[in-house]
Write an enzyme that holds these catalytic residues in place. Structure first.
Site, PDB file in Angstrom:
ATOM      1  N   MET A  78       1.121  -1.595  -0.375  1.00 51.34           N
ATOM      2  CA  MET A  78       0.106  -0.008  -0.033  1.00 51.34           C
ATOM      3  C   MET A  78       1.235   1.460   0.201  1.00 51.34           C
ATOM      4  SD  MET A  78      -3.398  -1.007   2.622  1.00 51.34           S
ATOM      5  CE  MET A  78      -3.636   0.722   2.342  1.00 51.34           C
ATOM      6  N   HIS A  79      -0.041   2.253  -0.400  1.00 48.01           N
ATOM      7  CA  HIS A  79       0.688   3.662   0.273  1.00 48.01           C
ATOM      8  C   HIS A  79       1.874   4.215  -1.088  1.00 48.01           C
ATOM      9  CE1 HIS A  79      -1.493   3.001   3.559  1.00 48.01           C
ATOM     10  NE2 HIS A  79      -0.499   2.151   3.932  1.00 48.01           N
ATOM     11  N   ASP A 237      -2.504  -5.375   0.312  1.00 41.68           N
ATOM     12  CA  ASP A 237      -2.187  -5.778   1.093  1.00 41.68           C
ATOM     13  C   ASP A 237      -2.724  -6.890   2.229  1.00 41.68           C
ATOM     14  OD1 ASP A 237      -1.090  -4.224   2.353  1.00 41.68           O
ATOM     15  OD2 ASP A 237       1.064  -4.703   1.378  1.00 41.68           O
TER      16      ASP A 237
END
Length: 489
Positions: A78-79, A237
């Site tokens: 992520m991110h 995830d």
């Protein structure tokens, strides 16, 4: 029919092939490099992700009936900030979830814009790993690159784009960008203005189980799969891992011991921790979840084993650990700074309590226990909200350790359910693909039919009491060390 789940991780992409009954037919993993250009920085090249994903799919399907492939979906780190120019070329390497360079931008967002406004707009506050401060960093430090941005994407969404030609994301992954109105499941106009971007520069947002389109004909031909193969939006995830462990519906819990560590609590209702110590995100099942995320979990053990004591025999090292709940050595697992619940990029890994009779096993035990204690820090926040959790699923590389599972059960005083197939995000991705193709009516039905609990690690009341005392000591260490972390950078 066959379904492909793609877990785009930090160290490798893991691909899984599942049939319509949930049985795994094949698993393939392909590694790619990670770059650390400066202390606290962490980058990867999106082109590497795509290259290894394509090679991985070919390996995955080498002995399969390719005509039966019906769907593909994802779980992804992520991110991370992926930026494309007007020709859809990658502008610069992606800034990853564990990149800590954005402390100035986080300070601006949290203290100038204000945490109250951020929480109002997005249900969260700024952490260095989130995407919005990364966008601001590019704007502030690389204005020439910022001016070229035509599309802003997340890591797995770059793979989805390359497969379909569609700029897409999903609600769970978008929740971690700090640009997304989690409660209303849409982009936040206010945050776009703060970041100096437009909604047109963001991908179209789907539910995780929705199809975003079919694989491009030239890609399908290259892979030897039908042109009708659907690609579902997928999930971040942790949300994908939650699907893969059956952590869907209301009041379910999953602990992930991967590179990072998370405690994930699913909920039918939207809710926000008033201190924003936990993340409030949309879930891949169409509902919501609360999540505490620590930046270094199983990676702490890998660092200790591989880089410090120089061994790959993790099991042998753990075999020497005998006296649980009696260790006088403590370890703060903040090797990459920390997110939940401290939100401090300057926090650092710390051993304390060593004496002349401290052993190698004591140090190894401290690393494992330190991760479990840090997970409990987030669990305590959830309990303070009145959330009652008595059991949890567990996944990730660290979950393969019987000793670590026993520590988790007793330090958090939870029943730890071990599932038959522990493949986390890749299995969750395949399940989301199956839902998108109509194999199952919804995510909860898929989880009920596929995920099976085969063992439960029960907490031992005597050991719980010992660890209660140890945790009381552990939670005093970070506040005592915090002022030092500000000056030893």
């Amino acid at each position: 029919m066959l379904y492909i789940g793609i877990d785009l991780g930090t160290s490798a992409v893991k691909l899984l092939l599942m049939d319509g009954e949930g049985k795994i037919q094949n698993i393939v993993s392909r590694e790619y490099p990670i770059y650390f250009p400066n202390p606290g920085w962490s980058e990867q090249k999106p082109e590497d992700w795509y290259e290894q994903t394509m090679i991985g799919i070919e390996e995955l399907l080498a002995n399969a009936d390719k005509s039966q492939v019906a769907g593909i979906s994802f779980g992804g780190q992520m991110h991370g900030l992926v930026i494309l120019d007007k020709d859809d070329n990658v502008i610069r390497p992606a800034l990853l979830w564990n990149d800590g360079r954005t402390y100035e931008e986080c300070d601006y967002l949290n203290n100038v814009i204000g945490k109250e406004k951020l929480s109002q707009y997005t249900a969260n506050i700024s952490f260095t790993g989130f995407t919005a401060p990364k966008i601001l960093w590019v704007k502030n430090k690389e204005p020439e690159n910022f001016a070229r941005i035509a599309k802003i994407m997340l890591p797995k969404d770059y793979i989805a784009y390359k497969l379909t030609g569609v700029h897409c994301t999903d609600v769970s992954d978008a929740s971690g960008m700090l640009i997304f109105d989690v409660k209303n499941r849409r982009w936040s106009k206010e945050m776009c203005e703060i970041c100096g971007i437009t909604e047109d520069q963001l991908a179209t947002c789907y539910e995780s189980y929705e199809s975003v389109g079919c694989v491009l004909p030239e890609i399908a031909d290259k892979l030897g799969i039908p042109h009708t193969v659907k690609v579902a939006a997928g999930a971040g995830d942790n949300a994908a891992a939650a699907v893969g462990t059956g952590t869907v519906g209301d009041g379910m819990c999953n602990i992930s011991l991967g590179t990072s560590g998370t405690i994930f609590i699913s909920s039918k209702n939207f809710g926000v921790d008033k201190y924003n110590a936990l993340h409030s995100f949309a879930h891949a099942d169409g509902s919501y979840h609360l999540m505490g995320c620590m930046l270094s979990a199983a990676s702490c053990n890998k660092w200790w084993m591989d880089d410090i004591i120089g061994t790959k025999d993790y099991a042998a090292e753990q075999k020497a650990i005998e006296k649980l709940g009696e260790n006088h050595v403590y370890f703060l697992p903040y090797l990459m700074g920390e997110r939940s619940p401290h939100n401090n990029p300057n926090a650092r890994g710390t051993f304390i309590g060593m004496t002349m009779d401290t052993t190698r096993a004591d140090m190894t035990q401290a690393v494992l226990e330190g991760v479990a204690f840090a997970l409990r820090d987030s669990f305590e926040v959830a309990k303070s909200l009145g959330i009652k959790i008595e059991r949890t699923k567990i996944c990730g590389g660290g979950a393969k350790s019987p000793l670590w599972k026993k520590m988790i059960a007793n330090i958090l005083n939870l029943k730890v359910d071990v599932i038959e197939v522990e493949e986390g995000p890749s299995l969750g991705g395949a399940m989301l693909a199956a839902v998108a193709c109509g194999e199952f009516a919804n995510v909860e039905e898929a989880a009920a039919k596929i995920v099976k609990v085969v063992d439960t690690v029960e907490p031992d009341p005597a050991l719980v009491a010992k660890y209660e005392e140890r945790y009381a000591q552990f939670k005093e260490i970070y506040p005592a060390c915090k002022p030092l972390f500000e000056i030893i950078r």
